[in-house]
Enzyme design. Structure first.
Site, PDB file in Angstrom:
ATOM      1  N   CYS A 139      72.158  45.741  28.319  1.00 16.84           N
ATOM      2  CA  CYS A 139      71.156  46.713  29.400  1.00 16.84           C
ATOM      3  C   CYS A 139      69.722  46.768  28.550  1.00 16.84           C
ATOM      4  CB  CYS A 139      71.320  47.633  30.148  1.00 16.84           C
ATOM      5  SG  CYS A 139      72.400  48.893  29.090  1.00 16.84           S
ATOM      6  N   GLU A 149      66.505  40.105  34.116  1.00 17.68           N
ATOM      7  CA  GLU A 149      67.042  40.104  33.121  1.00 17.68           C
ATOM      8  C   GLU A 149      68.084  39.263  33.109  1.00 17.68           C
ATOM      9  OE1 GLU A 149      70.094  43.239  33.653  1.00 17.68           O
ATOM     10  OE2 GLU A 149      69.424  44.200  31.692  1.00 17.68           O
ATOM     11  N   LYS A 204      86.529  52.954  37.728  1.00 16.50           N
ATOM     12  CA  LYS A 204      86.546  51.819  38.360  1.00 16.50           C
ATOM     13  C   LYS A 204      86.087  51.655  37.536  1.00 16.50           C
ATOM     14  CE  LYS A 204      84.794  48.445  41.008  1.00 16.50           C
ATOM     15  NZ  LYS A 204      85.414  47.456  40.427  1.00 16.50           N
ATOM     16  N   GLU A 225      72.683  54.236  35.298  1.00 15.61           N
ATOM     17  CA  GLU A 225      72.159  53.452  34.120  1.00 15.61           C
ATOM     18  C   GLU A 225      72.314  51.473  34.307  1.00 15.61           C
ATOM     19  OE1 GLU A 225      71.794  51.302  31.556  1.00 15.61           O
ATOM     20  OE2 GLU A 225      73.140  52.554  30.690  1.00 15.61           O
TER      21      GLU A 225
HETATM   22  P1  NDP Z   1      77.826  44.512  38.619  1.00 14.76           P
HETATM   23  O1  NDP Z   1      76.502  45.614  38.535  1.00 14.76           O
HETATM   24  O2  NDP Z   1      78.046  44.295  39.982  1.00 14.76           O
HETATM   25  O3  NDP Z   1      78.906  44.875  38.349  1.00 14.76           O
HETATM   26  C1  NDP Z   1      79.188  46.335  37.549  1.00 14.76           C
HETATM   27  C2  NDP Z   1      80.541  47.229  38.305  1.00 14.76           C
HETATM   28  O4  NDP Z   1      80.023  47.655  39.477  1.00 14.76           O
HETATM   29  C3  NDP Z   1      81.486  46.391  38.148  1.00 14.76           C
HETATM   30  O5  NDP Z   1      82.352  47.262  38.257  1.00 14.76           O
HETATM   31  C4  NDP Z   1      81.184  46.108  39.597  1.00 14.76           C
HETATM   32  O6  NDP Z   1      82.898  45.769  40.022  1.00 14.76           O
HETATM   33  C5  NDP Z   1      80.877  47.203  40.485  1.00 14.76           C
HETATM   34  N1  NDP Z   1      79.796  46.582  42.147  1.00 14.76           N
HETATM   35  C6  NDP Z   1      80.396  45.691  42.033  1.00 14.76           C
HETATM   36  N2  NDP Z   1      79.605  45.113  43.197  1.00 14.76           N
HETATM   37  C7  NDP Z   1      79.647  47.366  43.730  1.00 14.76           C
HETATM   38  C8  NDP Z   1      80.055  47.626  45.110  1.00 14.76           C
HETATM   39  N3  NDP Z   1      79.368  46.741  46.025  1.00 14.76           N
HETATM   40  N4  NDP Z   1      78.992  48.856  44.912  1.00 14.76           N
HETATM   41  C9  NDP Z   1      80.591  49.476  43.933  1.00 14.76           C
HETATM   42  N5  NDP Z   1      80.458  48.680  42.539  1.00 14.76           N
HETATM   43  C10 NDP Z   1      80.157  47.331  42.212  1.00 14.76           C
HETATM   44  O7  NDP Z   1      77.072  43.426  37.378  1.00 14.76           O
HETATM   45  P2  NDP Z   1      77.531  42.437  37.365  1.00 14.76           P
HETATM   46  O8  NDP Z   1      78.395  42.565  36.415  1.00 14.76           O
HETATM   47  O9  NDP Z   1      77.569  40.763  38.941  1.00 14.76           O
HETATM   48  O10 NDP Z   1      76.402  41.657  36.608  1.00 14.76           O
HETATM   49  C11 NDP Z   1      75.283  41.285  37.304  1.00 14.76           C
HETATM   50  C12 NDP Z   1      74.173  41.708  36.359  1.00 14.76           C
HETATM   51  O11 NDP Z   1      73.450  42.858  36.224  1.00 14.76           O
HETATM   52  C13 NDP Z   1      73.943  41.074  34.600  1.00 14.76           C
HETATM   53  O12 NDP Z   1      73.671  39.781  34.742  1.00 14.76           O
HETATM   54  C14 NDP Z   1      72.973  41.939  34.296  1.00 14.76           C
HETATM   55  O13 NDP Z   1      71.558  41.183  34.694  1.00 14.76           O
HETATM   56  C15 NDP Z   1      73.224  43.140  35.420  1.00 14.76           C
HETATM   57  N6  NDP Z   1      74.169  44.367  34.685  1.00 14.76           N
HETATM   58  C16 NDP Z   1      73.549  45.197  34.055  1.00 14.76           C
HETATM   59  C17 NDP Z   1      74.748  45.689  33.109  1.00 14.76           C
HETATM   60  C18 NDP Z   1      73.449  47.255  32.728  1.00 14.76           C
HETATM   61  O14 NDP Z   1      74.020  47.637  31.467  1.00 14.76           O
HETATM   62  N7  NDP Z   1      72.953  47.970  32.849  1.00 14.76           N
HETATM   63  C19 NDP Z   1      75.908  45.415  32.992  1.00 14.76           C
HETATM   64  C20 NDP Z   1      76.470  44.718  33.960  1.00 14.76           C
HETATM   65  C21 NDP Z   1      75.447  43.979  34.125  1.00 14.76           C
HETATM   66  P3  NDP Z   1      83.087  44.471  39.440  1.00 14.76           P
HETATM   67  O15 NDP Z   1      83.170  43.868  37.832  1.00 14.76           O
HETATM   68  O16 NDP Z   1      84.939  44.299  40.259  1.00 14.76           O
HETATM   69  O17 NDP Z   1      82.676  43.696  40.502  1.00 14.76           O
END
Ligand code: NDP
Length: 523
Positions: free
Chosen positions: A334, A431, A226, A300
């Site tokens: 990240c 973060e 996904k 991660e």
């Molecule tokens: P999320 O953790 O929400 O998104 C990452 C992935 O998880 C996306 O594919 C998202 O789908 C999916 N997801 C969201 N909710 C669920 C759930 N309940 N169950 C399973 N999968 C889910 O990150 P955000 O996009 O909301 O970003 C928020 C913050 O997270 C950022 O500001 C940053 O601080 C951190 N972040 C960290 C990352 C890293 O690489 N460590 C990467 C991205 C964000 P969908 O996009 O459809 O919501």
């Protein structure tokens, strides 16, 4: 060219136009106009001419389906969502929005492909497919780079020179292991786990796909992936690569959909392994979702890396590393070096050099080959950055942003640097996932270690010093999965990556990454 730019004489500070939700700043520098010195005191000011990459190399379809069982299918309820170009706020395409029923269909397709084809192939046969995918990614690299920059906002020079080549490199690397699993795990028999559910974020959409799909397939698993809702297009273009490579149907399934549907995938009873990259909050929910099952899990998650600069470090080199550490990919990384820990005796010259360097960064059109800092991925992320930067100012930190014109439309944020930061400030603890650097100071190596480790995260860190012995002394004491020495943000498919504490567990990359997709049995 950047190194040759000279600063124009100081003008009175100006308040830049407040666009894109960026608030006014406490201190701004005049926008730099570069010039060629002619040797007689005269200088001809010059600007970079626009150098846009052509969009013609990629055909963005009006509508994309889900990729299940090798076919392009609509969502079971016919629903769609739009993906937007964050640099222009224009809709790029409509994408089918998966439901829980679609997730079930995708898991069934992956299970069937696992039983009927993929797990019955020899490692050598699987390798052929992976090599083919790697080659096609390289052949279509420009198309991928342009699409990735349009959908995510990252500068084309990053998608072209980092994301896409590294994604291909992961397929080359793991293709090499597919027929050598007995050497990877000597004395043991490596068996695939089965169906892997993989959820990836929006900051490195294609690269995170490669980190997850390449080792999974090499080890003999099938996949349901996904992508993030704001960046589904490169994963859907990858579906096309799977077709082109004649990958058996169902070995890879791509199902864009809302976050909540991701949980339907994670908790699906016929999934054997879950791999997630994203926020710590969602990581926790996923942890709970697999608790009590025998599913494999790697997480991660976030980070708040310290980039530590000692007084014997080559400062100019360190400045490049600091800039790369926090402004690369708009800081949406990240492992970004978001906390600069500078030894007290060099903090002033270091910050001055950093400010000079920041003034040369070009912020704007991601498709322009000269752009250093592109668009923030989404309005929501821009709002989060804006809110945290406001908190930094309210808590008493001193903000610096170079003056630069931001495009009228799109989600842009100026490279930002905070001094006078206390460890208790939100900008030093949370973060931000944006182009925002917090500068803290230290006196002794012990204090540097204590401050670096003073975070719930533990993903990465950087050390800048002339002394190898000091690097080793520090590395032993740092609680971070990756510690870069005199460099930052270096990646290689052979090298494992992952975190401690709230940054998650498990490793991706290298043989460690392969390990996460096999069950080891005695011979
Ligand atoms: P999320 O953790 O929400 O998104 C990452 C992935 O998880 C996306 O594919 C998202 O789908 C999916 N997801 C969201 N909710 C669920 C759930 N309940 N169950 C399973 N999968 C889910 O990150 P955000 O996009 O909301 O970003 C928020 C913050 O997270 C950022 O500001 C940053 O601080 C951190 N972040 C960290 C990352 C890293 O690489 N460590 C990467 C991205 C964000 P969908 O996009 O459809 O919501």
């Amino acid at each position: 060219m950047v190194g040759m730019a000279t600063r124009t004489p100081a003008e009175p500070p100006v308040e830049p136009k407040s666009t894109n939700g960026n608030s006014a700043v406490t201190r701004v520098e005049p926008a730099p106009t570069s010039s060629w010195g002619l040797g007689d005191g005269a200088a001809i000011p010059w600007e970079y001419a626009p150098a846009p990459e052509s969009r013609d190399v990629v055909t963005v379809k009006e509508r994309y389906g889900l990729f299940i069982g090798g076919k392009d299918v609509a969502a079971s309820d016919g629903e769609i969502f739009s993906t937007v170009n964050p640099a222009t706020e224009e809709k790029l395409a409509d994408v089918a929005r998966a439901t829980a029923a679609d997730m079930d269909k995708a898991v069934r397709a992956a299970r069937s492909a696992f039983r009927r084809s993929w797990s019955t192939l020899t490692g050598k046969e699987r390798a052929k497919y992976l090599f083919r995918i790697a080659r096609i990614l390289q052949e279509r690299s420009r198309e991928f780079a342009v699409l990735e920059s349009m959908d995510s906002g990252k500068p084309i020079k990053e998608s072209r020179d980092v994301d896409v080549p590294l994604a291909a490199a992961h397929f080359w690397y793991y293709a090499g292991w597919a027929d050598k699993l007995e050497y990877a795990f000597p004395g043991r028999v490596a068996k695939p786990l089965g169906v892997a559910a993989q959820i990836i974020p929006w900051n490195f959409p294609l690269l995170m796909l490669a980190w997850k799909i390449a080792p999974a397939l090499a080890a003999g698993n099938t996949v349901v992936l996904k992508p993030a809702s704001t960046t589904p297009l490169s994963a859907l273009l990858f579906a096309d690569v799977c077709r082109q490579a004649d990958l058996p149907p169902g070995v890879v399934n791509i199902v864009p959909g809302p976050g909540a549907i991701g949980m339907a995938l994670v908790t699906h009873p016929d999934v054997d392994k879950v791999a997630f990259t994203g926020s710590t909050d969602i990581g926790r929910q996923i942890f709970k979702g697999v608790a009590g099952t025998d599913k494999g899990l790697t997480l991660e998650l976030g980070g708040k890396a310290a980039n530590i600069v000692f007084d014997d470090a080559p400062l100019d080199q360190a400045v490049e590393g600091i800039v790369n550490g926090i402004y690369f990919n708009q800081g949406e990384v990240c492992c970004a070096g978001s906390r600069l820990l500078a030894q007290e005796s060099i903090v002033e010259p270091l910050v001055e050099k950093l400010k000079d360097r920041l003034a040369t960064l070009r912020v704007g059109d991601p498709l322009d080959k000269n752009t250093d800092v592109g668009a923030i991925n989404s309005r929501a992320q821009l709002e989060k950055i804006t809110e945290l930067v406001a908190a930094g100012r309210a808590e008493g930190a001193e903000m610096y942003q170079p003056a630069c014109d931001l495009p009228e439309r799109g989600y842009f944020f100026r490279p930002t640097l905070f001094t006078n930061v206390a460890q208790s400030h939100r900008i030093a603890r949370e973060e931000i996932f944006g182009p925002v650097l917090s500068v803290l100071t230290f006196r002794t190596p012990e204090e540097a270690v204590e401050k670096a480790n003073n975070t719930p995260y533990g993903l990465s860190a950087g050390i800048w010093t002339d002394k190898g012995s000091r690097i080793l002394h520090m590395v032993k004491r740092m609680k971070a999965g990756v510690v870069w020495a005199n460099t930052f943000n270096r990646f290689d498919p052979t090298s494992p990556f992952g975190g401690y504490k709230e940054s998650g567990f498990g490793r991706e990359g290298g043989m460690h990454g392969l390990h996460a997709y096999v069950r080891l049995e005695d011979r």
